[in-house]
Scaffold this active site. Structure first.
Site, PDB file in Angstrom:
ATOM      1  N   HIS A  95       0.836  -1.197   0.000  1.00  0.00           N
ATOM      2  CA  HIS A  95       0.000   0.000   0.000  1.00  0.00           C
ATOM      3  C   HIS A  95       0.875   1.252   0.000  1.00  0.00           C
ATOM      4  CE1 HIS A  95      -3.045   2.708   2.200  1.00  0.00           C
ATOM      5  NE2 HIS A  95      -3.465   2.558   0.969  1.00  0.00           N
TER       6      HIS A  95
ATOM      7  N   GLU B  18       0.581  -0.549  -4.814  1.00  0.00           N
ATOM      8  CA  GLU B  18      -0.404   0.507  -5.084  1.00  0.00           C
ATOM      9  C   GLU B  18       0.265   1.836  -4.800  1.00  0.00           C
ATOM     10  OE1 GLU B  18      -3.704   3.286  -3.478  1.00  0.00           O
ATOM     11  OE2 GLU B  18      -1.822   2.663  -2.590  1.00  0.00           O
TER      12      GLU B  18
ATOM     13  N   ASP C  79      -0.552   6.433  -5.258  1.00  0.00           N
ATOM     14  CA  ASP C  79      -1.525   7.478  -5.590  1.00  0.00           C
ATOM     15  C   ASP C  79      -0.866   8.502  -6.510  1.00  0.00           C
ATOM     16  OD1 ASP C  79      -3.466   6.616  -3.355  1.00  0.00           O
ATOM     17  OD2 ASP C  79      -1.552   6.932  -2.325  1.00  0.00           O
TER      18      ASP C  79
ATOM     19  N   HIS D   6      -0.149  11.257  -2.082  1.00  0.00           N
ATOM     20  CA  HIS D   6      -1.469  10.877  -1.585  1.00  0.00           C
ATOM     21  C   HIS D   6      -2.366  12.048  -1.216  1.00  0.00           C
ATOM     22  CE1 HIS D   6      -4.450   9.688   1.451  1.00  0.00           C
ATOM     23  NE2 HIS D   6      -4.562   8.588   0.736  1.00  0.00           N
TER      24      HIS D   6
ATOM     25  N   GLU E  75      -3.561   4.578  -8.423  1.00  0.00           N
ATOM     26  CA  GLU E  75      -4.803   5.209  -7.967  1.00  0.00           C
ATOM     27  C   GLU E  75      -4.789   6.691  -8.320  1.00  0.00           C
ATOM     28  OE1 GLU E  75      -5.839   5.023  -3.764  1.00  0.00           O
ATOM     29  OE2 GLU E  75      -7.352   6.577  -4.130  1.00  0.00           O
TER      30      GLU E  75
HETATM   31  O1  G3P Z   1      -6.298   2.104  -3.401  1.00  0.00           O
HETATM   32  C1  G3P Z   1      -6.589   1.639  -2.124  1.00  0.00           C
HETATM   33  C2  G3P Z   1      -6.363   2.682  -1.058  1.00  0.00           C
HETATM   34  O2  G3P Z   1      -5.103   3.260  -1.273  1.00  0.00           O
HETATM   35  C3  G3P Z   1      -7.430   3.746  -1.038  1.00  0.00           C
HETATM   36  O3  G3P Z   1      -7.301   4.664   0.010  1.00  0.00           O
HETATM   37  O4  G3P Z   1      -6.632   6.844   0.959  1.00  0.00           O
HETATM   38  O5  G3P Z   1      -5.030   4.948   0.995  1.00  0.00           O
HETATM   39  O6  G3P Z   1      -5.573   6.083  -1.146  1.00  0.00           O
HETATM   40  P1  G3P Z   1      -6.088   5.672   0.212  1.00  0.00           P
HETATM   41 MG    MG Z   2      -4.369   4.888  -2.448  1.00  0.00          MG
END
Ligand code: G3P
Ligand code: MG
Length: 259
Positions: free
Chosen positions: A15, A42, A44, A57, A117
């Site tokens: 993550h 993953e 952002d 993020h 993302e």
């Molecule tokens: O993509 C899954 C997760 O990352 C979504 O929440 O706020 O961590 O980007 P966040």
């Molecule tokens: Mg995310």
């Protein structure tokens, strides 16, 4: 029409890189994810004021850099020298906010599969940022590699991407499961559903059977964020969950040596 599918067998997805072990969304984090044996990460991404897509993020700079103010209102020239690592640990003081292009180049080199993302665009009706995004993908992600999985909480963003390239592999990000979720997945030919683990579970550990019946039995991969407890991850996999996003992949990896 064939939707391109990403590489199979994604069970554990780091993550924001591997956010519990290295500063989130940094090159150091992606390298560490690889060292820890992950196959998927993953991260952002969003455009800054001057249009460059950066991997970041929050909407604002304070939490994870030594800058301040809104990312969307800051030109890249003022972002590129910020320290994006010291907040986590001084040993990471040389980490910067990476460009999306740099991250994709790094992941190709490391042979790591991305879930990209897209964070909220200020004006998703305006196509130019997404056209730029797809150009970066075209230049920095070889056609010979399995395609990235692209996700967003923002449905208009996903629909705009689909219109620009119907073959993209898109993940629909939601907090909770709603009665119309499956219909949205089907009608837009999304690839996967990404849910908040805490919102989709009754009693904290059991994925609500409505969601499971609908989503998993309809053939869509179900991905849950953010799971840092290996026992919980195990329970989710037994219930048919395809993958979990985790910050502490070391804990999870010890329990699932086969991942
Ligand atoms: O993509 C899954 C997760 O990352 C979504 O929440 O706020 O961590 O980007 P966040
Ligand atoms: Mg995310």
């Amino acid at each position: 029409l064939t939707i391109l599918s990403p590489a199979p067998s994604f069970q554990i997805i780091g993550h924001r890189g591997v956010a519990g072990l290295a500063p989130e969304n940094t090159l150091a984090g992606f390298k560490l994810a690889k060292q820890r044996g992950l196959n998927w990460v993953e991260f952002d991404t969003q455009p800054c004021l001057t249009g460059e897509w950066v991997v970041f993020h929050d909407e604002t700079l304070e939490r994870t850099t030594n800058g301040f103010g809104s990312l969307a209102k800051t030109p890249y020239a003022n972002l590129q020298h910020l320290d994006a690592g010291s907040w986590f640990n001084f040993q990471y003081h040389q980490e910067r906010i990476p460009l999306l292009s740099e991250v994709l180049d790094t992941l190709i080199r490391l042979n790591l599969q991305p879930n990209i993302e897209i964070k909220g665009l200020s004006n998703p009706q305006h196509a130019q940022p997404l056209i730029n995004f797809l150009q970066i993908l075209n230049h920095h992600w070889p056609k010979s590699s399995p395609p990235p999985l692209i996700s967003s909480f923002d449905l208009p963003t996903l629909l705009a991407l689909k219109k620009l390239d119907p073959r993209l592999c898109l993940g629909y990000l939601v907090e909770g499961y709603q009665p119309d979720t499956l219909e949205i997945m089907r009608s837009n030919e999304f690839f996967s559903l990404h849910c908040d683990a805490t919102h989709i579970c009754s009693s904290g550990t059991k994925v609500s059977s409505d969601a499971l019946l609908d989503i998993v039995r309809a053939g869509f991969p179900l991905l849950l964020y953010t799971v840092n407890d290996p026992l919980l991850a195990q329970m989710f996999f037994e219930q048919g969950v395809t993958a979990v996003f985790s910050d502490l992949t070391n804990l999870i990896a010890e329990s699932f040596p086969h991942y």
